[in-house]
Design an enzyme around this catalytic site. Structure first.
Site, PDB file in Angstrom:
ATOM      1  N   CYS A  51       7.503   9.099  -0.440  1.00 44.58           N
ATOM      2  CA  CYS A  51       7.410   7.867   0.008  1.00 44.58           C
ATOM      3  C   CYS A  51       8.442   9.119   1.084  1.00 44.58           C
ATOM      4  O   CYS A  51       8.261   8.139   2.883  1.00 44.58           O
ATOM      5  CB  CYS A  51       8.558   7.176  -0.619  1.00 44.58           C
ATOM      6  SG  CYS A  51       7.976   6.369  -1.695  1.00 44.58           S
ATOM      7  N   ARG A 128       1.288   1.326  -3.300  1.00 45.59           N
ATOM      8  CA  ARG A 128       1.212   1.966  -1.427  1.00 45.59           C
ATOM      9  C   ARG A 128       0.123   0.799  -1.015  1.00 45.59           C
ATOM     10  O   ARG A 128      -1.331   1.484  -0.702  1.00 45.59           O
ATOM     11  CB  ARG A 128       1.044   3.601  -1.238  1.00 45.59           C
ATOM     12  CG  ARG A 128       2.125   4.324  -2.212  1.00 45.59           C
ATOM     13  CD  ARG A 128       1.695   5.652  -1.767  1.00 45.59           C
ATOM     14  NE  ARG A 128       2.402   6.650  -3.172  1.00 45.59           N
ATOM     15  CZ  ARG A 128       4.265   6.617  -2.582  1.00 45.59           C
ATOM     16  NH1 ARG A 128       4.682   6.333  -1.071  1.00 45.59           N
ATOM     17  NH2 ARG A 128       4.412   7.591  -3.033  1.00 45.59           N
TER      18      ARG A 128
END
Length: 214
Positions: A51, A128
């Site tokens: 991330c 995601r």
């Protein structure tokens, strides 16, 4: 679709689910962003390796997206305080300012509206996702990635430009299209249009597959 006991997902070509949320830059509503395109992306958690690389990458394309009239929005199920601490850490340790708002979604209200929680991956973290919402609030494209694999930023830019090209010129874009490449002309819908197509000045492989420069 929102059936009890099932995951809810937005639908292409329909209005994107509206929401009101707190962000690192104050409260925001999706409906309040009409007139702009929106790229809404989710990430599994703050202070995690993949991330962090993605936030650095999203920050690097922020200005280009802004020049395309796109508002970039991040989201995870973390709190505002966690988001702010992470943004501060990225700036302090990596020298990158995160310029876009990050939605805090502790209740997972937005995540559930957008089908970001996939139990096969995690019941507590968003996968995601990237959602492409046009300036009229219509869902135009969606991309889903697993928790372990980061996204490719050039594809996000390319897809925004492809969608905007389609809207502006009423054309389609072929496989592997890049800005500046030839576009695809809609196929004829009648026999008369089919007969006329070779005389219209396009580069045709056959009556149903024709290209032009724009």
């Amino acid at each position: 679709m929102d059936i009890e006991g099932c995951i809810s997902f937005p639908v292409l070509g329909e209005p994107a689910p509206d929401f009101e949320a707190e962000t690192t830059q104050g409260p925001i509503t999706l409906s309040g962003l009409k007139g702009k395109w929106v790229v809404l992306f989710s990430h599994p958690a703050d202070f995690t390796p993949v991330c962090t690389t993605e936030f650095l990458a999203f920050a690097s394309i922020y200005e280009e997206l802004k020049s395309l009239n796109v508002q970039l929005l991040g989201l995870s199920v973390d709190s505002i305080s966690a988001h702010l601490a992470w943004v501060h850490d990225i700036k302090e340790k990596m020298g990158v300012q995160i310029p876009f708002p990050i939605i805090a979604d502790l209740t997972m209200k937005v995540a559930h509206k957008y089908g970001m929680i996939h139990p096969g991956q995690s019941s507590t973290a968003a996968v995601r996702c990237v959602f492409f919402i046009d300036d009229k609030g219509i869902m135009r494209a969606m991309i889903y990635y697993p928790l372990q694999n980061g996204r490719f930023m050039p594809e996000i830019i390319r897809l925004v430009k492809a969608l905007q090209t389609t809207d502006k010129f009423k054309v389609s874009t072929p496989a592997n299209w890049q800005p500046g490449d030839k576009v695809v002309i809609p196929a004829p819908k009648t026999a008369a249009e089919m007969e006329k197509r070779p005389t219209e000045g396009y580069e045709c492989k056959d009556w149903y597959l024709c290209f032009k420069k724009i």
